[in-house]
Motif scaffolding. Structure first.
Motif, PDB file in Angstrom:
ATOM      1  N   UNK A 185     -21.257-105.950 -26.166  1.00  0.00           N
ATOM      2  CA  UNK A 185     -19.798-106.017 -26.277  1.00  0.00           C
ATOM      3  C   UNK A 185     -19.127-104.953 -25.408  1.00  0.00           C
ATOM      4  N   UNK A 186     -19.676-103.737 -25.428  1.00  0.00           N
ATOM      5  CA  UNK A 186     -19.102-102.665 -24.609  1.00  0.00           C
ATOM      6  C   UNK A 186     -19.273-102.964 -23.128  1.00  0.00           C
ATOM      7  N   UNK A 187     -20.427-103.516 -22.752  1.00  0.00           N
ATOM      8  CA  UNK A 187     -20.633-103.899 -21.347  1.00  0.00           C
ATOM      9  C   UNK A 187     -19.604-104.946 -20.921  1.00  0.00           C
ATOM     10  N   UNK A 188     -19.431-105.947 -21.761  1.00  0.00           N
ATOM     11  CA  UNK A 188     -18.491-107.027 -21.465  1.00  0.00           C
ATOM     12  C   UNK A 188     -17.062-106.480 -21.317  1.00  0.00           C
ATOM     13  N   UNK A 189     -16.710-105.520 -22.159  1.00  0.00           N
ATOM     14  CA  UNK A 189     -15.376-104.924 -22.119  1.00  0.00           C
ATOM     15  C   UNK A 189     -15.241-103.862 -21.023  1.00  0.00           C
TER      16      UNK A 189
END
Length: 88
Positions: free
Chosen positions: A37-41
């Motif tokens: 999720x952090x990578x995507x964001x």
């Protein structure tokens, strides 16, 4: 003339980034959904750096109060860096 240089290793530790690799490795293994999720964001690097700096700040405060480095890390790292595994 003054030129910018990379700080020596000891000074880089003082910047609070010494726990970054530990956080990234641990989170990748035990919190893969959060990492994804952090990578995507686009926030993974920032979150890792913030956690590392916060851990370093807390460890330094405990050491200033008289704790040994390993004692301070035992208290701080599970709360900031070595977070519990994600639930399924």
């Amino acid at each position: 003339m003054w030129t910018q240089r990379r700080p020596p290793k000891k000074e880089r530790k003082m910047l609070g980034l010494q726990y970054s690799r530990m956080a990234l490795d641990h989170w990748s293994q035990w919190r893969p959904k959060a990492v994804a999720e952090m990578r995507k964001a686009g926030t993974l690097d920032r979150e890792v750096q913030l956690a590392s700096k916060e851990a370093a700040r807390q460890v330094a405060a405990l050491m200033a109060a008289g704790a040994q480095a390993h004692e301070a890390e035992e208290l701080v790292l599970p709360q900031v860096i070595l977070l519990p595994p994600e639930s399924d």
